[in-house]
Design an enzyme around this catalytic site. Structure first.
Site, short mmCIF file in Angstrom:
data_model
loop_
_atom_site.label_atom_id
_atom_site.label_comp_id
_atom_site.label_asym_id
_atom_site.label_seq_id
_atom_site.Cartn_x
_atom_site.Cartn_y
_atom_site.Cartn_z
N ARG A 1 1.03 -1.18 -0.04
CA ARG A 1 -0.14 0.03 0.05
C ARG A 1 0.94 1.16 -0.01
O ARG A 1 0.81 2.30 -0.47
CB ARG A 1 -0.78 0.11 1.10
CG ARG A 1 -1.91 1.28 1.53
CD ARG A 1 -2.89 1.33 2.12
NE ARG A 1 -2.99 0.55 3.42
CZ ARG A 1 -2.37 0.51 4.37
NH1 ARG A 1 -1.52 1.74 4.74
NH2 ARG A 1 -2.35 -0.42 5.27
N TYR B 1 -14.63 17.38 -16.35
CA TYR B 1 -15.33 16.06 -16.69
C TYR B 1 -16.34 15.85 -15.62
O TYR B 1 -16.13 16.32 -14.32
CB TYR B 1 -13.74 15.01 -16.36
CG TYR B 1 -14.55 13.46 -16.10
CD1 TYR B 1 -15.22 13.05 -16.99
CD2 TYR B 1 -14.13 12.74 -14.97
CE1 TYR B 1 -15.50 11.45 -16.68
CE2 TYR B 1 -14.68 11.77 -14.57
CZ TYR B 1 -15.30 11.15 -15.41
OH TYR B 1 -15.82 9.69 -15.17
N ASP C 1 -5.07 19.04 -15.28
CA ASP C 1 -5.59 17.73 -15.79
C ASP C 1 -5.08 17.66 -17.40
O ASP C 1 -5.85 18.15 -18.32
CB ASP C 1 -7.06 17.40 -15.67
CG ASP C 1 -7.52 16.13 -15.77
OD1 ASP C 1 -6.94 15.42 -16.86
OD2 ASP C 1 -8.38 15.50 -15.37
N LYS D 1 -6.71 6.62 -19.80
CA LYS D 1 -7.05 6.73 -21.04
C LYS D 1 -5.66 6.85 -21.83
O LYS D 1 -5.30 5.56 -21.97
CB LYS D 1 -7.40 8.41 -20.85
CG LYS D 1 -8.38 8.68 -20.07
CD LYS D 1 -9.68 7.93 -20.30
CE LYS D 1 -10.69 8.27 -19.09
NZ LYS D 1 -11.71 7.46 -18.62
C1 PLP Z 1 -10.47 14.58 -17.94
C2 PLP Z 1 -10.53 13.32 -17.11
N1 PLP Z 1 -10.00 13.47 -16.15
C3 PLP Z 1 -10.12 12.71 -14.96
C4 PLP Z 1 -11.07 11.51 -15.18
C5 PLP Z 1 -11.51 10.22 -14.18
O1 PLP Z 1 -10.63 9.26 -14.33
P1 PLP Z 1 -11.03 7.90 -14.04
O2 PLP Z 1 -12.09 7.28 -14.92
O3 PLP Z 1 -9.67 7.09 -14.37
O4 PLP Z 1 -11.42 7.73 -12.64
C6 PLP Z 1 -11.41 11.10 -16.46
C7 PLP Z 1 -12.48 10.05 -16.96
O5 PLP Z 1 -13.06 10.11 -18.12
C8 PLP Z 1 -11.40 12.52 -17.32
O6 PLP Z 1 -12.03 12.19 -18.69
#
Ligand code: PLP
Length: 388
Positions: free
Chosen positions: A49, A102, A174, A199
Site C-alpha cells: 500500500r 469531466y 488535468d 486513457k
Molecule cells: C479529463 C478526465 N479527468 C479525470 C477522469 C477520471 O478518471 P478515472 O475514470 O480514471 O477515474 C476522466 C475520466 O473520464 C477524464 O476524462
C-alpha cells in the site's frame, strides 16, 4: 532533468534495471510485503500500500515524462483528484474548478463540498472577469482541465498560473487529453499534473488508474503520505500493465492525431454536422493558445449533430467501427453522447451552463485505418440521408 524526448523516456525508463537476472523488461513484484534485513532496519519497500517496485517505476516514468520531481500513482484518475484535494484542503479552504470539467470531477468536488470537506467554485476559466473574481477569494487550489472534456476548450496555462500564484494558489492541470507528448504543464508554471492514466497513458482500455505528478519533492511526499493513509494507491499489476502501455505512448499519440486530422477534414464538409470542436480549427476558441502551449492538437473531438435527436440515435446505432462507450484514449475508436453518458452526473442545469447540449457527440479516434473510420461514418450518415 532529462533532456530526452517523451517517446524515449516512455520506452527506456527502467529497461535493464533488473540486477538479479538482468531481465531487459523489469519484472513484476506481486508480493504484498517485504522482509526487513534486520530488526528496525526499514527497507525501501515494506508493504505494497505504501510502496512497490512496479508502482515506483511507473511513478518515475510519469514524473520524468512531465518534467516533475515526484508522483503518486493511484487506483483511478478520480482518486488522483480526490487524493490531491484531501492532501491540500481543509474545511475552510476553497478550490476553483472549471465549469465544464469531466462530469465525475464535478460530482466529486460538488459532493465533498456539500459535506463540508472544503469549498468549491466552478468558473469559466476562459472568462478573465470570472477568473479574477474567483481568485479574489484567494483559493488554496485551482484545477485547469485543458483541453476540457467534452468541448475541448483551451485554457491558457501560463496566464492562469501567473494570476493564481499572485494570490498563493497552487495550480494543477488535468493533462489526460494530451499527455506529456503534446503538453507539459509543469514547464508552463503549474504545480501539479493529474492524469486519468486509464486513457491515453495506458492506451489499451484495460487498466483503470491515475496519477498526481508534482513540481516539488515536498508535495510528492505530502501526497504519498496521504495516499498511504487513505489507501488510494495503485496495485503492482495495474502499474506493470500501465507501464507496458506507456512504452508505445509516442507512436500512439502521433497515430491517433493523424487519424483525427483526416476525420476532421471529412466531417468539416458534411451537411449533418452543425459545429465541430477541436483545437486545430482556426475558429475554435483557444486555437491561438493551443498553438502556443501544445505541441500537438490531440485526437479528441466533439461535434453538434445537425439532425433531430431520433436521427442522432439512428446515426450512432449504425456505426460499426465506433463503439458507443464511455472513456477515451484507447486503441479502439469510441463515440459518446456526453449528456447521457460521461457527463450525466452533472445534472441538466450544470450541463447547460457548461454548454453540453443533447446534440453533442464526442469521438475518441483510435488506431484503426483512418479511411475505414471515414467510410464507417459515411455509411452511418447515409442511413439518415437515404431515409429522407
Ligand atoms: C479529463 C478526465 N479527468 C479525470 C477522469 C477520471 O478518471 P478515472 O475514470 O480514471 O477515474 C476522466 C475520466 O473520464 C477524464 O476524462
Amino acid at each position: 532533468m532529462s533532456t530526452r524526448k517523451p517517446a524515449t523516456i516512455a520506452v527506456r525508463t527502467g529497461i535493464e534495471s533488473d540486477t538479479q537476472h538482468h531481465a531487459v523488461v523489469p519484472p513484476i513484484y506481486l508480493s504484498t510485503n517485504y522482509g526487513f534485513p534486520a530488526f528496525g532496519d526499514v527497507p525501501k519497500y515494506d508493504y505494497t500500500r505504501s510502496g512497490n517496485p512496479n508502482r515506483g517505476l511507473l511513478e518515475q516514468t510519469l514524473f520524468e515524462l512531465e518534467s516533475g520531481k515526484g508522483a503518486v500513482v493511484t487506483n483511478c484518475g478520480t482518486s488522483a483528484l480526490n487524493l490531491w484535494v484531501t492532501t491540500f484542503l481543509g474545511p475552510d479552504d476553497l478550490i476553483v474548478a472549471p465549469h465544464d470539467c469531466y462530469g465525475g470531477t464535478y460530482r466529486l468536488f460538488n459532493t465533498r463540498a456539500q459535506k463540508g470537506d472544503f469549498k468549491v467554485l466552478f468558473v469559466d476559466q476562459s472568462d478573465p472577469q470570472a477568473l479574477a473574481e474567483a481568485l479574489a477569494h484567494k483559493p488554496k487550489l485551482l484545477l485547469i482541465e485543458t483541453p476540457s472534456n467534452p468541448l475541448v476548450r483551451v485554457v491558457d496555462i501560463a496566464q492562469v498560473c501567473q494570476q493564481a500564484h499572485q494570490v498563493d494558489t497552487l495550480v494543477a492541470v488535468d493533462n489526460t487529453f494530451l499527455t506529456p507528448v503534446y503538453q507539459k504543464p509543469l514547464e508552463l508554471g503549474a504545480d501539479f499534473v493529474i492524469h486519468s492514466t486509464t486513457k491515453f497513458i495506458n492506451g489499451h482500455s484495460d487498466v483503470i488508474g491515475g496519477v498526481v505528478i508534482t513540481k516539488t519533492e515536498q508535495h510528492a511526499e505530502d501526497l504519498a503520505w496521504w495516499g498511504n493513509c487513505i489507501g488510494a494507491t495503485g496495485t503492482p499489476f495495474d502499474s506493470y500493465m500501465t507501464l507496458r502501455g506507456i512504452r508505445t505512448l509516442g507512436a500512439r499519440m502521433r497515430s491517433h492525431e493523424e487519424g483525427a486530422t483526416q476525420i476532421l477534414d471529412y466531417l468539416k464538409k458534411h451537411s449533418l454536422i452543425e459545429r465541430i470542436y477541436h483545437p486545430s480549427l482556426p475558429e475554435h476558441p483557444g486555437h491561438e493558445i493551443a498553438l502556443k502551449q501544445q505541441s500537438g492538437f490531440g485526437s479528441m473531438l466533439s461535434f453538434e449533430f445537425a439532425g433531430n435527436f431520433e436521427q442522432l440515435k439512428t446515426f450512432v446505432g449504425a456505426l460499426q467501427l465506433f463503439s458507443l462507450a464511455e472513456s477515451l484514449g484507447g486503441v479502439e475508436s469510441l463515440i459518446c453522447h456526453p449528456a447521457s453518458m460521461t457527463h450525466r452526473a452533472m445534472g441538466e442545469a450544470a450541463l447547460a451552463e457548461a454548454g453540453v447540449s443533447q446534440q453533442l457527440l464526442r469521438l475518441s479516434v483510435g488506431l484503426e485505418d483512418p479511411q475505414d473510420l471515414i467510410d464507417d461514418l459515411e455509411q452511418a450518415f447515409n442511413v439518415i440521408l437515404e431515409d429522407h
